[in-house]
Every structure is written in C-alpha cells, then in structure tokens.
Design an enzyme around this catalytic site. Structure first.
Site, PDB file in Angstrom:
ATOM      1  N   TYR A  32     -17.939 -23.544  16.613  1.00 27.01           N
ATOM      2  CA  TYR A  32     -18.834 -23.597  17.767  1.00 27.01           C
ATOM      3  C   TYR A  32     -18.063 -23.911  19.049  1.00 27.01           C
ATOM      4  O   TYR A  32     -18.181 -23.227  20.056  1.00 27.01           O
ATOM      5  CB  TYR A  32     -19.922 -24.648  17.506  1.00 27.01           C
ATOM      6  CG  TYR A  32     -20.849 -24.856  18.669  1.00 27.01           C
ATOM      7  CD1 TYR A  32     -21.793 -23.879  19.006  1.00 27.01           C
ATOM      8  CD2 TYR A  32     -20.772 -26.016  19.440  1.00 27.01           C
ATOM      9  CE1 TYR A  32     -22.632 -24.058  20.087  1.00 27.01           C
ATOM     10  CE2 TYR A  32     -21.614 -26.197  20.522  1.00 27.01           C
ATOM     11  CZ  TYR A  32     -22.544 -25.227  20.847  1.00 27.01           C
ATOM     12  OH  TYR A  32     -23.368 -25.397  21.917  1.00 27.01           O
ATOM     13  N   GLU A 111       9.207 -13.438  -3.738  1.00 27.53           N
ATOM     14  CA  GLU A 111       7.957 -13.514  -2.993  1.00 27.53           C
ATOM     15  C   GLU A 111       6.902 -12.843  -3.837  1.00 27.53           C
ATOM     16  O   GLU A 111       7.216 -12.066  -4.722  1.00 27.53           O
ATOM     17  CB  GLU A 111       8.077 -12.738  -1.672  1.00 27.53           C
ATOM     18  CG  GLU A 111       9.120 -13.260  -0.730  1.00 27.53           C
ATOM     19  CD  GLU A 111       9.581 -12.173   0.245  1.00 27.53           C
ATOM     20  OE1 GLU A 111       8.739 -11.395   0.727  1.00 27.53           O
ATOM     21  OE2 GLU A 111      10.788 -12.101   0.483  1.00 27.53           O
ATOM     22  N   LYS A 113       4.057 -10.045  -4.418  1.00 30.10           N
ATOM     23  CA  LYS A 113       3.825  -8.697  -3.901  1.00 30.10           C
ATOM     24  C   LYS A 113       2.356  -8.629  -3.516  1.00 30.10           C
ATOM     25  O   LYS A 113       1.479  -8.683  -4.372  1.00 30.10           O
ATOM     26  CB  LYS A 113       4.148  -7.665  -4.973  1.00 30.10           C
ATOM     27  CG  LYS A 113       4.119  -6.249  -4.460  1.00 30.10           C
ATOM     28  CD  LYS A 113       4.808  -5.308  -5.449  1.00 30.10           C
ATOM     29  CE  LYS A 113       4.984  -3.917  -4.876  1.00 30.10           C
ATOM     30  NZ  LYS A 113       3.734  -3.169  -4.755  1.00 30.10           N
ATOM     31  N   ASP A 115      -1.036  -7.055  -2.324  1.00 33.74           N
ATOM     32  CA  ASP A 115      -1.581  -5.742  -2.651  1.00 33.74           C
ATOM     33  C   ASP A 115      -2.562  -5.296  -1.567  1.00 33.74           C
ATOM     34  O   ASP A 115      -3.730  -5.646  -1.596  1.00 33.74           O
ATOM     35  CB  ASP A 115      -2.287  -5.835  -4.009  1.00 33.74           C
ATOM     36  CG  ASP A 115      -2.332  -4.495  -4.697  1.00 33.74           C
ATOM     37  OD1 ASP A 115      -1.689  -3.557  -4.189  1.00 33.74           O
ATOM     38  OD2 ASP A 115      -3.020  -4.385  -5.717  1.00 33.74           O
ATOM     39  N   TYR A 222       6.629 -10.196   5.638  1.00 31.36           N
ATOM     40  CA  TYR A 222       7.732 -10.493   4.719  1.00 31.36           C
ATOM     41  C   TYR A 222       9.111 -10.006   5.147  1.00 31.36           C
ATOM     42  O   TYR A 222      10.092 -10.301   4.494  1.00 31.36           O
ATOM     43  CB  TYR A 222       7.421  -9.950   3.322  1.00 31.36           C
ATOM     44  CG  TYR A 222       7.059  -8.482   3.308  1.00 31.36           C
ATOM     45  CD1 TYR A 222       8.022  -7.518   3.483  1.00 31.36           C
ATOM     46  CD2 TYR A 222       5.738  -8.091   3.133  1.00 31.36           C
ATOM     47  CE1 TYR A 222       7.695  -6.188   3.491  1.00 31.36           C
ATOM     48  CE2 TYR A 222       5.394  -6.754   3.126  1.00 31.36           C
ATOM     49  CZ  TYR A 222       6.379  -5.804   3.306  1.00 31.36           C
ATOM     50  OH  TYR A 222       6.038  -4.487   3.323  1.00 31.36           O
ATOM     51  N   LYS A 309       6.567  -6.163 -11.931  1.00 35.60           N
ATOM     52  CA  LYS A 309       5.119  -6.001 -12.049  1.00 35.60           C
ATOM     53  C   LYS A 309       4.546  -6.900 -13.138  1.00 35.60           C
ATOM     54  O   LYS A 309       5.103  -6.975 -14.231  1.00 35.60           O
ATOM     55  CB  LYS A 309       4.791  -4.535 -12.384  1.00 35.60           C
ATOM     56  CG  LYS A 309       5.072  -3.568 -11.241  1.00 35.60           C
ATOM     57  CD  LYS A 309       4.140  -3.865 -10.080  1.00 35.60           C
ATOM     58  CE  LYS A 309       4.122  -2.753  -9.057  1.00 35.60           C
ATOM     59  NZ  LYS A 309       3.275  -1.659  -9.310  1.00 35.60           N
ATOM     60  N   CYS A 403      -5.321  28.541 -25.937  1.00 35.28           N
ATOM     61  CA  CYS A 403      -5.453  28.085 -24.556  1.00 35.28           C
ATOM     62  C   CYS A 403      -6.929  28.010 -24.170  1.00 35.28           C
ATOM     63  O   CYS A 403      -7.668  28.971 -24.373  1.00 35.28           O
ATOM     64  CB  CYS A 403      -4.717  29.050 -23.626  1.00 35.28           C
ATOM     65  SG  CYS A 403      -4.952  28.659 -21.878  1.00 35.28           S
ATOM     66  N   CYS A 406      -7.404  30.935 -21.272  1.00 30.34           N
ATOM     67  CA  CYS A 406      -7.223  32.377 -21.480  1.00 30.34           C
ATOM     68  C   CYS A 406      -7.212  32.736 -22.971  1.00 30.34           C
ATOM     69  O   CYS A 406      -7.026  33.888 -23.336  1.00 30.34           O
ATOM     70  CB  CYS A 406      -5.953  32.866 -20.801  1.00 30.34           C
ATOM     71  SG  CYS A 406      -4.460  32.336 -21.639  1.00 30.34           S
ATOM     72  N   CYS A 421       0.932  27.399 -23.146  1.00 31.40           N
ATOM     73  CA  CYS A 421       0.273  28.690 -23.177  1.00 31.40           C
ATOM     74  C   CYS A 421       1.302  29.695 -22.682  1.00 31.40           C
ATOM     75  O   CYS A 421       1.758  29.605 -21.551  1.00 31.40           O
ATOM     76  CB  CYS A 421      -0.953  28.688 -22.268  1.00 31.40           C
ATOM     77  SG  CYS A 421      -1.550  30.360 -21.959  1.00 31.40           S
ATOM     78  N   CYS A 427      -2.682  33.867 -17.331  1.00 32.58           N
ATOM     79  CA  CYS A 427      -3.493  32.659 -17.509  1.00 32.58           C
ATOM     80  C   CYS A 427      -3.853  32.088 -16.130  1.00 32.58           C
ATOM     81  O   CYS A 427      -2.963  31.683 -15.381  1.00 32.58           O
ATOM     82  CB  CYS A 427      -2.685  31.664 -18.338  1.00 32.58           C
ATOM     83  SG  CYS A 427      -3.562  30.161 -18.726  1.00 32.58           S
TER      84      CYS A 427
END
Ligand code: AMP
Ligand code: ZN
Length: 664
Positions: A32, A111, A113, A115, A222, A309, A403, A406, A421, A427
């Site tokens: 405020y 660090e 990662k 996202d 970063y 990861k 296939c 075809c 194929c 095709c």
C-alpha cells in the site's frame, strides 16, 4: 529545481523498494505504501514531462504495444548446453577437459538449471538498453518493452559495473505465480495454461506490454559477457552481478571435484521440489574464465559447461493403439497412441516405440498399461509395461509387413533395426518427405512454401519430385485451396530465388542418405562440382577426410539411379548451383592438406574462431587436444604451460600466429 530533486529522490527510493521486494524477497514497506509513493511519482512525472527517464519505476506497468518484434543479432552468440545423465557422463566430460587443459586443478561452479525462456540483456552505462530472446543463438527477437515490465530486471544498476556488457538469464514463472495466474483464468472461464515454462516464454511475445506487466514473471541471471569485465571466475561473476542489483539465485556452489559436484546434484535432485520454481537439472561450469576461454565451444555448446539432468518424471497410462509412420527415407516408425496423461507439465498422447525390436523387447501390446517417461527429447518414451494391469488374453503385437501408405511389402536389411518401404518413387510420404526436406530452412530455404503446401501440390498432381517445383506457374497454383494471387506469386518467387543457394546446400537438399549438412560441405569442398562428385569411385570417396564406407556407398547408390541423375540434369538446366562459386574457390586452398592443428591461447590479430576457419579453408584439420597426430600447435598468449610441455614431449612443432599466417 525542487521538482526535479523530488522526482529523482522518489525514483531512487522506489528502485530500492523494488529491489528489496523483487530481488531480495525482503520488502520493508507495505504494498500500500509503495503504491502511494508510485502514484506520487507518476503525478510529478505527468506534471514535469521534461524530466522523463526511461528507467523510471513508473514505466514498469507497461502500456506500449509491439506489433512486430524486430530481429536483432547477438553480439556474443548464445549457446545451448550439452547434457549428461550419469556420474560416468560427468567423469568423461572431466577427462575431455583435462585432455585439453593438461594437468591443472579444475574447480567447478554448480548452479541450478532454471526452466524458462532464455534472455540476453544489454546494459550501457548501467542502464538497460536492450533485451533479446535467444532465438537461434545468433539472433533473437527484441522484447525490450516487455522485459522492462519485469520488476526483478533492474532498469538502472548500482555499484561498480562495467560500462557495457550483456547478461544472460532465464525468464521464469514461479510455481506460485503460475498457479495464481491459472486460478484467475479459470475464474474467468478460460482454459488453464499447461506449464510455467511455455507460459513464461509465451509471455515474452505478447504484443501488449501491460499484459506482460500483470504476469508474475521473474528473471534469474547466470552469466555475463563483454569486453574488459575484469572478472576471473564464474563464481565471482555471480557475486558481481548480484552486487549490481540482479537477481542471481544464491543456490550456487564452488566444487573442487566432480565428487563434490555429484553431492550437489544429489542434494538438489531431492530438494528441488521445495524450490519456488521449476528446475530440470544442474549446470556445471568450469570456474576459471581463462580455462573456459581455452576450452572454447563446439558447434552447439561450450566445452566448459555441462547440464546434468535430473532423472525424468514417469507416469503410467493406457496404450490404446500402435500405429506406423513412414519417413522421408521410407523408414517405418511405430508410434504408441496413449490415453492422454499429464507428464512433467504437458499432456502426452503419443510416444515413440522406435522399431520392431523395441516393441518385442518391451513386449508392449495394444491394451497394456505402460510407464511413460519424458527425458530431454520432445517425444516421450515408453519405459516398461505394468504387467500387473495386463488384461487376460491380450495378444502380442504383430508388426506390420506392408507399408501402411502404399501397401508395398516392407524390407529389413541385415543389421538394421528399422523396417523400410522400398517403394521410394511411389510411396506418397516418401515423395513429399523428400520435397519437404529439399525446401527446408537448412537446405534450399524456399520462402513462401511450407510442408502442407507440398502435400497439397502433390495431391493435386502438380509435383512428383523437387525438380517439378521449378516448373510451377502462378496460374497452376492460384486455383488451389487456401491459395491466392499473392501467395502463388510468393511461392513462385521463392522457388526462383532458391537458384542462388550455394552448392553445398543444394547437395544437402538432394536428400542423399547419410549426407547431412556437414558431409555435404565436406563433399562440396573436396569435389567442387557435382560432375566431379558423380564421377567419383567408392575408393576415392572414402579417401576424403571423414567420409566413411557407409556414406560413400550411399552416394554411389544415389547417382547410380537413372531417375536421380535425370533430376539433377533438370535442376542444372533450371540454373541451380552445382559447383562452388568463384569466391568460395578463391578463399580455399590445399596448402594445409593432411596437417592437424591445435590452437591454444589468445591471439593478436585473429580471433580463435577465425584462425580455425582459416585452417579448414586451407584443407587442414583442427583438433582440440594434442596427440602424436598433431602436426602443429599454434601457440598464442597465455597458453597453459602443461600444453607446451605435452607438445614438446610428443615432438609437435610449436608455431606462433605469425608463423601460421605465413604458412597460408
Ligand atoms: P538447452 O536449451 O537445454 O540446450 O539448455 C541451455 C539453456 O539452459 C540456456 O540457453 C539457458 O537459457 C538455460 N539455463 C538455465 N539455467 C542456466 C544456468 N544456470 N546456466 C546456464 N544456462 C542456463
Ligand atoms: Zn510405402
């Protein structure tokens, strides 16, 4: 001048409150009170427009509308990151680093990662002047107006900052902010957004900046790039950025070994769920900038950084049906059609099953409940079958023998996992797939023509192969669905313009199996004209650097087909580039043929990359580490002593930049 002083004092005070609230998460006045002061400032600025300042806190509310985001080149390229998934990956990486740097003690910063959407901010004299998205890494969209509304992005820096630099970071939405946005949307009867990451990146491209201002976006920084930064290490970089007023997460650690790195990873793999934002891994970076510089980059990512990861999330769902796709080369890919399920923030409906062996190995059957996982790739994969849920009497999957497009009988070559194929010329998805590859951005880059139009033109019987594109007329195209005079004209012009595309890309566009962008470049350079390439024998091809038996065989096979030669002949008559241009030829020589170079240190006249290009243009090879195969070590300033020792030990000739320039 009382008004001016008052305005400046208010700006300063509000900036500080902004900083405490949005960067430090530690406000000292109420919302405020903040609003009252902001209104006071706004009133004064309205009254005295002559004291306008683009960095004023009142400009955070947005308002400006951008119709088209301008494309801007990054002064320093924005790279992507290599990924690793295990202790072994990380140790391999460390070995590669040691090979290049020699026996030095390497420290790492870890660090999280973040996202979200990458961003590059440019500051001049402490003021934010530009914000550009990553785009393709070379150039991105100018989204400055929108970024200015993000309160944790300082418009004016404090402390002892360099006069000019770029700083990189990630625009994210906190989980709480995202949930709040969705509550509001649903209250208004709108569909909720799918995940924070896509919502954050979509926000950057909103045309109305006042809408961006309403979103609880944050910017986590970063990395800094620029001239004369006077910074020695990644860790110091983070601290400096923080001291200038940027939001740099304090979850970062300096590690003395990969063992310590793994401890950091293990800890955050568990505790990431307590963080206010999403993270999908840890970014490990070589701490010393001098070593970073020495390690350099591959075509795609820095050698000095690695994303580790976290293990992907898994869910289970019902597999309704297995269908089959036919690719441009005729390869068949089985696809699992799943009961839609939410996984890591997105709804998953399909997963790749790769090939018949994979299906047999997993023993997946239509009607099974399967575990699905999302790794780094876009299409999720099936990990295993939940046998406890398998209904009685479920039949094993029977792989197709013909296939699906075809109906030709499929073949599978010795030692290959994929079914094919063989109907190359008849095709439909193979025909259109080849044409779509031909027109794609990295190949002929034909403007005004997209994948769907190719399918339409084929369906209407206007094209049977990519050479037919050059015969299309506006009169033929205009009557087609969704086509108009303008789009027909654009298409024809786009096709005509592609006649200027250089030889190596034409070669890539032809779609010869195993001839990707890099191989096409190598072949164009080695043979200089298509006629020479077509006349080459398998032995000659294999003798070209980096061309193996599989590629050579495929090239020979392609040109042994009369149909392909006819098409090439037709393309020649239309005026496409089938030899290297004068300019390309002039800048090339074979002077350094058979010689392998390692480049190390800092150079006077050339950038390291220019030097490498010169080596390659003159027929030499660049390698990143010294071995007995190295012919020359081009040594610049600040080259590591261990490198020199290694070169001396192996009897590698050490030359200066000047020596090298004389060679070429
Ligand atoms: P990728 O897009 O998967 O290749 O990952 C590279 C991207 O990770 C970069 O473009 C950054 O935007 C992002 N990123 C997130 N956090 C970090 C971090 N701490 N250091 C470097 N890059 C990061
Ligand atoms: Zn087929």
């Amino acid at each position: 001048m009382e008004a001016k002083q008052k305005i400046e004092a208010l700006r300063k005070e509000l900036r500080e409150h902004n900083y405490k609230y949005y960067v430090l998460d530690d406000p000292i006045i109420s919302d405020y009170e903040f609003d009252i002061r902001l209104k006071e400032l706004q009133a004064l600025e309205d009254q005295y427009p002559e004291f306008h300042d683009p960095t004023s806190p009142t400009l955070r509310v947005g308002g400006a509308v951008t119709k088209n985001f301008e494309t801007l080149k990054h002064e320093y390229r924005m790279y992507s990151l290599d990924n690793s998934y295990s202790k072994e990956d990380l140790e391999d990486w460390e070995k590669r680093i040691q090979r290049i740097l020699g026996d030095v003690q390497v420290e790492y910063t870890c660090e999280l990662k973040y996202d979200g959407a990458s961003i590059s901010l440019t500051y001049e004299d402490g003021k934010l002047v530009r914000a550009v998205t990553r785009g393709d890494g070379f150039q991105g969209d100018d989204v400055t107006t929108n970024i200015k509304t993000i309160k944790s992005v300082p418009l004016q820096l404090k402390g002892d900052y360099p006069p000019k630099f770029d700083i990189r970071g990630e625009i994210i939405l906190t989980l709480e902010g995202f949930a709040k946005m969705n509550q509001e949307r649903m209250a208004q009867g709108e569909e909720p957004y799918m995940n924070p990451r896509n919502t954050a990146s979509g926000s950057l491209k909103l045309q109305d900046s006042s809408l961006v201002a309403q979103r609880p976006l944050e910017c986590l920084l970063y990395s800094i790039v620029g001239p004369n930064l006077n910074i020695e290490s990644q860790f110091e970089m983070l601290e400096k950025a923080r001291s200038w007023g940027f939001k740099v997460p304090t979850i970062a650690a300096l590690c003395k070994s990969t063992n310590e790195v793994l401890k950091f990873v293990e800890y955050w793999d568990v505790h990431r769920h307590d963080l206010p934002y999403e993270t999908d891994g840890v970014v490990v970076k070589v701490n010393r900038l001098r070593y970073q510089d020495e390690l350099g980059h591959t075509a795609k990512a820095p050698r000095w950084a690695m994303a580790y990861k976290f293990k992907a999330e898994q869910v289970s769902t019902l597999l309704n049906k297995i269908t089959y796709q036919v690719g441009r080369t005729g390869a068949i890919t089985p696809v699992a059609n799943l009961e839609p399920v939410l996984l890591a923030g997105t709804t998953v409906k399909r997963a790749s099953l790769h090939n018949a062996d994979q299906i047999a190995k997993l023993d997946v059957r239509e009607g099974d409940t399967v575990f699905v996982e999302k790794g780094g790739e876009i299409i999720p994969k099936i990990i295993s079958v939940d046998l406890t849920k398998r209904p009685l009497g479920l039949q094993p999957n029977e792989y197709i023998s013909n296939c699906p497009e075809c109906f030709t009988k499929l073949i599978r070559k010795e030692g290959e996992a994929q079914h094919f194929c063989p109907n190359e010329t008849g095709c439909p998805p193979q025909i259109t797939g080849r044409i779509q590859h031909f027109i794609s951005r990295k190949a002929m880059d034909i403007e005004g023509l997209g994948g769907e139009t190719v399918e339409l033109l084929f369906k209407e019987g206007l094209i049977q192969n990519y050479a037919d594109l050059y015969m299309l007329t506006e009169e033929q195209i205009m009557p087609l669905e969704r086509m108009a005079e303008k789009s027909a004209e654009n298409l024809v012009n786009g096709v005509a313009a592609s006649k200027q595309i250089p030889f190596e890309r034409v070669l890539f566009a032809l779609g010869i199996r195993y001839v990707g962008e890099t191989v096409a470049k190598k072949l164009a350079k080695a043979y200089k004209t298509i006629d020479a390439l077509m006349a080459a024998s398998e032995e000659e091809l294999v003798a070209v650097d980096e061309i193996g038996g599989r590629i050579a065989e495929s090239v020979i096979h392609f040109f042994s087909e009369e149909k392909n030669c006819e098409i090439v002949e037709r393309l020649k008559t239309y005026g496409l580039q089938f030899s290297l241009s004068e300019e390309q030829l002039q800048n090339q020589s074979d002077t350094l043929k058979g010689k392998t170079f390692v480049v190390s240190g800092v150079f006077e006249t050339l950038e390291r990359n220019e030097l490498k290009k010169l080596i390659e243009d003159n027929g030499g090879k660049v390698s990143s580490s010294i071995s007995s195969k190295t012919s020359f070590l081009v040594a610049g300033d600040k080259m590591g002593p261990s490198k020199r020792a290694k070169a001396e030990n192996l009897g590698v000739l050490i030359i200066s930049e000047q020596d090298f320039l004389e060679m070429v």
